[in-house]
Design a protein around this motif. Structure first.
Motif, short mmCIF file in Angstrom:
data_model
loop_
_atom_site.label_atom_id
_atom_site.label_comp_id
_atom_site.label_asym_id
_atom_site.label_seq_id
_atom_site.Cartn_x
_atom_site.Cartn_y
_atom_site.Cartn_z
N SER A 240 61.09 -82.01 -1.54
CA SER A 240 62.46 -81.51 -1.34
C SER A 240 62.85 -81.62 0.13
O SER A 240 63.97 -82.03 0.46
CB SER A 240 62.58 -80.05 -1.77
N ALA A 241 61.94 -81.24 1.02
CA ALA A 241 62.25 -81.26 2.46
C ALA A 241 62.56 -82.69 2.92
O ALA A 241 63.49 -82.91 3.71
CB ALA A 241 61.09 -80.68 3.26
N ARG A 242 61.78 -83.65 2.42
CA ARG A 242 62.02 -85.04 2.80
C ARG A 242 63.42 -85.48 2.37
O ARG A 242 64.16 -86.11 3.11
CB ARG A 242 60.95 -85.96 2.21
N GLN A 243 63.75 -85.10 1.14
CA GLN A 243 65.07 -85.45 0.60
C GLN A 243 66.19 -84.81 1.43
O GLN A 243 67.16 -85.46 1.81
CB GLN A 243 65.14 -84.92 -0.85
N PHE A 244 66.04 -83.52 1.74
CA PHE A 244 67.08 -82.82 2.51
C PHE A 244 67.18 -83.38 3.93
O PHE A 244 68.26 -83.46 4.49
CB PHE A 244 66.78 -81.31 2.57
N TYR A 245 66.01 -83.72 4.50
CA TYR A 245 66.02 -84.30 5.84
C TYR A 245 66.83 -85.60 5.84
O TYR A 245 67.67 -85.83 6.72
CB TYR A 245 64.58 -84.57 6.31
N GLN A 246 66.60 -86.42 4.81
CA GLN A 246 67.32 -87.70 4.74
C GLN A 246 68.81 -87.50 4.56
O GLN A 246 69.62 -88.32 4.96
CB GLN A 246 66.74 -88.56 3.61
N LEU A 247 69.19 -86.39 3.95
CA LEU A 247 70.61 -86.08 3.76
C LEU A 247 71.23 -85.42 5.00
O LEU A 247 72.42 -85.12 5.01
CB LEU A 247 70.77 -85.15 2.54
N GLY A 248 70.39 -85.17 6.02
CA GLY A 248 70.90 -84.58 7.26
C GLY A 248 71.00 -83.06 7.23
O GLY A 248 71.68 -82.46 8.07
N TRP A 249 70.33 -82.43 6.27
CA TRP A 249 70.42 -80.98 6.11
C TRP A 249 69.22 -80.25 6.70
O TRP A 249 69.18 -79.00 6.66
CB TRP A 249 70.55 -80.60 4.63
N THR B 260 64.09 -79.93 12.89
CA THR B 260 63.19 -78.87 12.36
C THR B 260 63.95 -77.76 11.60
O THR B 260 63.36 -76.77 11.18
CB THR B 260 62.30 -78.18 13.44
N ALA B 261 65.26 -77.93 11.43
CA ALA B 261 66.06 -76.86 10.80
C ALA B 261 65.65 -76.60 9.35
O ALA B 261 65.21 -77.50 8.64
CB ALA B 261 67.53 -77.23 10.85
N GLY B 262 65.85 -75.37 8.94
CA GLY B 262 65.65 -74.96 7.55
C GLY B 262 64.22 -74.55 7.26
O GLY B 262 63.30 -74.74 8.08
N ASN B 263 64.04 -73.95 6.11
CA ASN B 263 62.70 -73.54 5.65
C ASN B 263 62.72 -73.42 4.14
O ASN B 263 63.75 -73.07 3.55
CB ASN B 263 62.26 -72.22 6.31
N LEU B 264 61.59 -73.77 3.53
CA LEU B 264 61.47 -73.78 2.08
C LEU B 264 60.23 -72.97 1.70
O LEU B 264 59.21 -73.04 2.40
CB LEU B 264 61.31 -75.21 1.54
N SER B 265 60.32 -72.26 0.59
CA SER B 265 59.14 -71.51 0.12
C SER B 265 59.06 -71.55 -1.39
O SER B 265 60.06 -71.78 -2.08
CB SER B 265 59.18 -70.05 0.61
N ALA B 266 57.85 -71.29 -1.89
CA ALA B 266 57.64 -71.19 -3.34
C ALA B 266 56.52 -70.21 -3.60
O ALA B 266 55.52 -70.16 -2.86
CB ALA B 266 57.32 -72.55 -3.94
N LYS B 267 56.69 -69.45 -4.66
CA LYS B 267 55.78 -68.34 -4.98
C LYS B 267 54.60 -68.81 -5.82
O LYS B 267 54.72 -69.72 -6.64
CB LYS B 267 56.57 -67.28 -5.76
N MET B 268 53.50 -68.15 -5.63
CA MET B 268 52.30 -68.36 -6.44
C MET B 268 52.22 -67.24 -7.48
O MET B 268 52.94 -66.24 -7.39
CB MET B 268 51.06 -68.33 -5.54
N SER B 269 51.28 -67.39 -8.42
CA SER B 269 51.23 -66.40 -9.51
C SER B 269 50.80 -65.01 -9.04
O SER B 269 51.06 -64.02 -9.70
CB SER B 269 50.33 -66.90 -10.64
N ASP B 270 50.13 -64.93 -7.87
CA ASP B 270 49.73 -63.61 -7.37
C ASP B 270 50.85 -62.91 -6.59
O ASP B 270 50.64 -61.84 -6.03
CB ASP B 270 48.47 -63.72 -6.50
N GLY B 271 52.03 -63.55 -6.52
CA GLY B 271 53.17 -62.94 -5.84
C GLY B 271 53.30 -63.38 -4.39
O GLY B 271 54.35 -63.16 -3.78
N SER B 272 52.23 -63.96 -3.82
CA SER B 272 52.34 -64.48 -2.46
C SER B 272 53.16 -65.77 -2.51
O SER B 272 53.42 -66.32 -3.59
CB SER B 272 50.96 -64.75 -1.87
N PHE B 273 53.59 -66.25 -1.35
CA PHE B 273 54.34 -67.50 -1.35
C PHE B 273 53.94 -68.40 -0.19
O PHE B 273 53.55 -67.92 0.88
CB PHE B 273 55.86 -67.25 -1.37
#
Ligand SMILES: CSCCC(=O)C(=O)COP(=O)(O)O
Ligand SMILES: [Zn+2]
Length: 205
Positions: free
Chosen positions: A12-21, A25-38
């Motif tokens: 996703s980050a690569r795609q957004f970078y290519q779109l200029g978004w 280094t701008a932006g941040n992405l996260s995703a959760k694991m089953s234990d609730g941490s991310f």
């Protein structure tokens, strides 16, 4: 089965970078694991060329579980991701990007929400209505990011938003969803709507 979400975040980050978004280094992405941490992008990484070790794993309370690399630091905006995961337990991914259009439209409203046009694309944010009347919540941008996170917690715990998205004025959009792929779709839809608003204002109809 608990697949490592970092590969989806990298794509996703690569795609957004290519779109200029996600430039500079701008932006941040996260995703959760089953234990609730991310897993969240480490601070100040080039988002167009993330590697598996450019992430930090934290709990929803902000405790660092895995730095991947000793020099990594969690995103400066981790507190916003913590707020989103605490407020919306169904959220499994939280994406934040910076686009020119998001900054333009956020400067056009003085208040705390931006009405969205009744476009078909609004269905892409989960609102399946004819001529929907929806607004995206707008938050002020503070140097101290926990202050933004606190404003999000206060407002959304009292009154949850109709759409899984918010704007920080002069900063960028944040979305959350039940998967990284859906979060990517939400970013794309939100940014489409912002581009539309800019085009309308420019008379490009
Ligand atoms: C040049 S981006 C300024 C900081 C910011 O708003 C952002 O989204 C990136 O911060 P991070 O610490 O996640 O790299
Ligand atoms: Zn940001």
């Amino acid at each position: 089965m608990n697949p490592d979400p970092r590969f989806a975040l990298i794509a996703s980050a690569r795609q957004f970078y290519q779109l200029g978004w996600m430039v500079g280094t701008a932006g941040n992405l996260s995703a959760k694991m089953s234990d609730g941490s991310f897993w969240i992008t480490a601070s100040r990484k080039s988002k167009g060329q993330l590697q598996e070790d450019d992430f930090v794993r934290v709990t929803v309370d902000g405790e660092v579980l895995d730095l991947c690399h000793p020099s990594n630091r969690p995103s400066a905006e981790t507190s916003i991701h913590q707020a989103i995961y605490s407020l919306f337990p169904e959220a499994k991914a939280c994406y934040h990007v910076h686009s020119v259009e998001a900054n333009l439209v956020s400067s056009w409203v003085a208040g705390d929400s931006l009405p969205l046009p009744p476009l078909e694309m609004v269905k892409g944010l989960g609102v399946w209505e004819e001529n929907p009347e929806v607004a995206i919540p707008v938050f002020e941008n503070y140097l101290e990011v926990p202050r933004i996170a606190s404003a999000i917690r206060d407002r959304f715990s009292a009154s949850p938003p109709r759409i899984p998205a918010l704007l920080i004025r002069h900063h960028g959009v944040t979305v959350w969803a039940d998967s990284p792929q859906t979060a990517q779709n939400y970013v794309e839809v939100a940014e489409y709507i912002f581009r539309y608003l800019v085009a309308v204002r420019q008379g490009d109809r």
